[in-house]
Design an enzyme around this catalytic site. Structure first.
Site, PDB file in Angstrom:
ATOM      1  N   ASP A  72      -0.337  25.030   8.654  1.00  0.00           N
ATOM      2  CA  ASP A  72      -1.058  25.850   7.833  1.00  0.00           C
ATOM      3  C   ASP A  72      -1.846  26.862   8.419  1.00  0.00           C
ATOM      4  O   ASP A  72      -2.264  26.629   9.419  1.00  0.00           O
ATOM      5  CB  ASP A  72      -1.602  25.186   6.608  1.00  0.00           C
ATOM      6  CG  ASP A  72      -2.407  25.811   5.521  1.00  0.00           C
ATOM      7  OD1 ASP A  72      -2.091  26.996   5.161  1.00  0.00           O
ATOM      8  OD2 ASP A  72      -3.786  25.543   5.121  1.00  0.00           O
ATOM      9  N   SER A  73      -2.397  27.883   7.783  1.00  0.00           N
ATOM     10  CA  SER A  73      -3.545  28.616   8.330  1.00  0.00           C
ATOM     11  C   SER A  73      -4.731  27.967   8.721  1.00  0.00           C
ATOM     12  O   SER A  73      -5.727  28.329   9.527  1.00  0.00           O
ATOM     13  CB  SER A  73      -3.802  29.796   7.588  1.00  0.00           C
ATOM     14  OG  SER A  73      -4.005  29.480   6.308  1.00  0.00           O
ATOM     15  N   TYR A 105      -4.479  34.082   6.504  1.00  0.00           N
ATOM     16  CA  TYR A 105      -3.106  34.619   6.863  1.00  0.00           C
ATOM     17  C   TYR A 105      -3.200  35.771   5.685  1.00  0.00           C
ATOM     18  O   TYR A 105      -2.489  36.611   5.972  1.00  0.00           O
ATOM     19  CB  TYR A 105      -1.936  33.494   6.572  1.00  0.00           C
ATOM     20  CG  TYR A 105      -1.458  32.920   7.780  1.00  0.00           C
ATOM     21  CD1 TYR A 105      -2.248  33.013   8.885  1.00  0.00           C
ATOM     22  CD2 TYR A 105      -0.429  31.861   7.760  1.00  0.00           C
ATOM     23  CE1 TYR A 105      -1.843  32.259  10.080  1.00  0.00           C
ATOM     24  CE2 TYR A 105      -0.204  31.160   8.702  1.00  0.00           C
ATOM     25  CZ  TYR A 105      -0.620  31.368   9.922  1.00  0.00           C
ATOM     26  OH  TYR A 105      -0.374  30.572  11.307  1.00  0.00           O
ATOM     27  N   GLY A 106      -3.719  35.516   4.588  1.00  0.00           N
ATOM     28  CA  GLY A 106      -3.565  36.343   3.201  1.00  0.00           C
ATOM     29  C   GLY A 106      -4.023  37.833   3.737  1.00  0.00           C
ATOM     30  O   GLY A 106      -3.622  38.760   3.085  1.00  0.00           O
ATOM     31  N   CYS A 132       2.186  26.045   3.531  1.00  0.00           N
ATOM     32  CA  CYS A 132       1.304  27.402   3.208  1.00  0.00           C
ATOM     33  C   CYS A 132       2.209  28.275   2.560  1.00  0.00           C
ATOM     34  O   CYS A 132       3.572  28.748   2.978  1.00  0.00           O
ATOM     35  CB  CYS A 132       1.149  27.883   4.532  1.00  0.00           C
ATOM     36  SG  CYS A 132       0.120  29.558   4.652  1.00  0.00           S
ATOM     37  N   ASN A 133       1.673  28.780   1.399  1.00  0.00           N
ATOM     38  CA  ASN A 133       2.731  29.626   0.393  1.00  0.00           C
ATOM     39  C   ASN A 133       2.740  31.052   1.333  1.00  0.00           C
ATOM     40  O   ASN A 133       3.962  31.673   1.300  1.00  0.00           O
ATOM     41  CB  ASN A 133       2.058  29.852  -0.808  1.00  0.00           C
ATOM     42  CG  ASN A 133       1.883  28.665  -1.665  1.00  0.00           C
ATOM     43  OD1 ASN A 133       3.095  28.640  -2.622  1.00  0.00           O
ATOM     44  ND2 ASN A 133       1.265  27.767  -1.347  1.00  0.00           N
ATOM     45  N   CYS A 162      -1.489  28.660  -3.543  1.00  0.00           N
ATOM     46  CA  CYS A 162      -1.981  28.445  -2.190  1.00  0.00           C
ATOM     47  C   CYS A 162      -2.229  26.907  -2.053  1.00  0.00           C
ATOM     48  O   CYS A 162      -3.012  26.468  -2.991  1.00  0.00           O
ATOM     49  CB  CYS A 162      -3.110  29.486  -2.011  1.00  0.00           C
ATOM     50  SG  CYS A 162      -4.179  29.278  -0.465  1.00  0.00           S
ATOM     51  N   THR A 163      -2.243  26.579  -0.987  1.00  0.00           N
ATOM     52  CA  THR A 163      -2.450  25.072  -0.511  1.00  0.00           C
ATOM     53  C   THR A 163      -3.875  24.815  -0.475  1.00  0.00           C
ATOM     54  O   THR A 163      -4.303  23.711  -0.466  1.00  0.00           O
ATOM     55  CB  THR A 163      -1.668  24.642   0.608  1.00  0.00           C
ATOM     56  OG1 THR A 163      -1.818  25.404   1.821  1.00  0.00           O
ATOM     57  CG2 THR A 163      -0.039  24.748   0.392  1.00  0.00           C
ATOM     58  N   HIS A 164      -4.843  25.840  -0.360  1.00  0.00           N
ATOM     59  CA  HIS A 164      -6.153  25.526  -0.457  1.00  0.00           C
ATOM     60  C   HIS A 164      -6.657  25.223  -1.836  1.00  0.00           C
ATOM     61  O   HIS A 164      -7.660  24.724  -1.617  1.00  0.00           O
ATOM     62  CB  HIS A 164      -6.803  26.663   0.379  1.00  0.00           C
ATOM     63  CG  HIS A 164      -6.867  27.056   1.785  1.00  0.00           C
ATOM     64  ND1 HIS A 164      -5.948  27.250   2.397  1.00  0.00           N
ATOM     65  CD2 HIS A 164      -7.631  26.657   2.607  1.00  0.00           C
ATOM     66  CE1 HIS A 164      -5.970  27.336   3.580  1.00  0.00           C
ATOM     67  NE2 HIS A 164      -7.262  26.968   3.827  1.00  0.00           N
TER      68      HIS A 164
HETATM   69  N1  DGL Z   1      -3.207  27.838   2.730  1.00  0.00           N
HETATM   70  C1  DGL Z   1      -2.607  29.169   2.737  1.00  0.00           C
HETATM   71  C2  DGL Z   1      -1.354  29.259   1.665  1.00  0.00           C
HETATM   72  O1  DGL Z   1      -0.853  28.412   1.027  1.00  0.00           O
HETATM   73  C3  DGL Z   1      -3.641  29.879   2.765  1.00  0.00           C
HETATM   74  C4  DGL Z   1      -3.094  31.366   3.528  1.00  0.00           C
HETATM   75  C5  DGL Z   1      -4.396  32.287   4.006  1.00  0.00           C
HETATM   76  O2  DGL Z   1      -4.819  31.875   5.144  1.00  0.00           O
HETATM   77  O3  DGL Z   1      -4.536  33.246   3.335  1.00  0.00           O
HETATM   78  O4  DGL Z   1      -1.112  30.664   1.167  1.00  0.00           O
END
Ligand code: DGL
Length: 266
Positions: free
Chosen positions: A12-13, A44-45, A75-76, A186-188
């Site tokens: 993930d990010s 990442y977004g 991570c989506n 989003c996994t966060h």
């Molecule tokens: N956990 C990431 C997701 O599911 C976050 C992406 C990001 O860093 O913006 O999209």
């Protein structure tokens, strides 16, 4: 050591993938894991699809170099931008990706109105467009990009007034539109579930895809004959970050109670 004894790789990010990691560890207690947090490039977004693809490929390479037998793109944003590319680039490695759970939400809605919250880049990817066209044709889908929430979770600001205000700003239009299903894209975001629940009340279903992803990992391992054999030895977990190891150690302890190895990726 056989391949089935190798660890699962999870990327993930940042710490969002830990919401998937904890579910994998719960459902698959015999598996070792390697977790890679690309905190040198978070969020990442805020990047383009091409940039996210490059980051995900680098992270995937790192996990394969450390002997991962399967990679979960937890991570989506990275799944939307890079899952096809990763499968093409590493054709012998099984990948399990994430996608916003539009399908179950569309199946379960009574109001016919479904909300999805995610980072901006997730809504730009082909994966999301395909998903919406395939599964949400008969419902009204409201998508809400949520810049700032990943940063709030990374900072451990799960229940501060600032985070609550941000959530209220993003969720109020969805509630006004009459959603009865809210997809966490989003996994966060599962780490914000309590704060989200305070705002949406008890009647809107909150959909976290982590349990379904862990079940999918179990299925793929089984199909490929890669499941770890149950033994009495303690499972090994190792976390890596492209950012600061002491910071990830503190975050992982606070979010999922992890107290194992954390190393700066080099
Ligand atoms: N956990 C990431 C997701 O599911 C976050 C992406 C990001 O860093 O913006 O999209």
């Amino acid at each position: 050591m056989t391949l089935s004894d190798s660890p699962l790789g999870i990327l993930d990010s940042g710490v969002g993938g830990l919401s998937v990691w904890r579910e994998i560890v719960r459902q698959l207690p015999h598996e070792d894991t390697l977790y890679f947090a690309d905190q040198g490039h978070i969020p990442y977004g805020a990047h383009t699809l091409e940039e996210v693809r490059g980051f995900a490929a680098q992270a995937g390479r790192f996990l394969l170099d450390h002997n991962a037998k399967l990679i979960v793109v937890a991570c989506n944003a990275a799944s939307g931008a890079a899952l096809h590319y990763l499968r093409e680039t590493f054709p012998t490695t099984p990948f399990v990706g994430m996608e916003p759970a539009v399908k179950p939400a569309a199946e379960h809605t009574h109001t016919g109105v479904v909300g999805v919250i995610a980072t901006p880049v997730t809504f730009h990817g082909d994966l999301f467009q395909t998903l919406a066209a395939r599964f949400a044709a008969d419902v009204t889908l409201h998508t809400q990009p949520c810049p700032g929430l990943v940063e709030a979770v990374e900072a451990g600001a799960l229940d501060t007034p600032e985070t609550e205000a941000l959530l209220r700003r993003y969720l109020t239009p969805l509630l006004d539109a009459g959603i009865d299903q809210l997809v966490l894209g989003c996994t966060h975001y599962p780490f914000l579930s309590d704060a989200i629940r305070q705002i949406i009340g008890p009647d809107v279903a909150l959909i976290d895809p982590a349990p379904a992803v862990a079940r999918q990992v179990a299925r793929v391992l089984q199909q490929r004959g890669l499941s770890a054999s149950p033994t009495d030895r303690l499972r090994r977990h190792h976390f890596y970050t492209s950012g600061d190891a002491a910071q990830l150690a503190a975050q992982a302890r606070a979010l999922v109670g992890y107290t194992g190895l954390v190393t700066k990726a080099s």
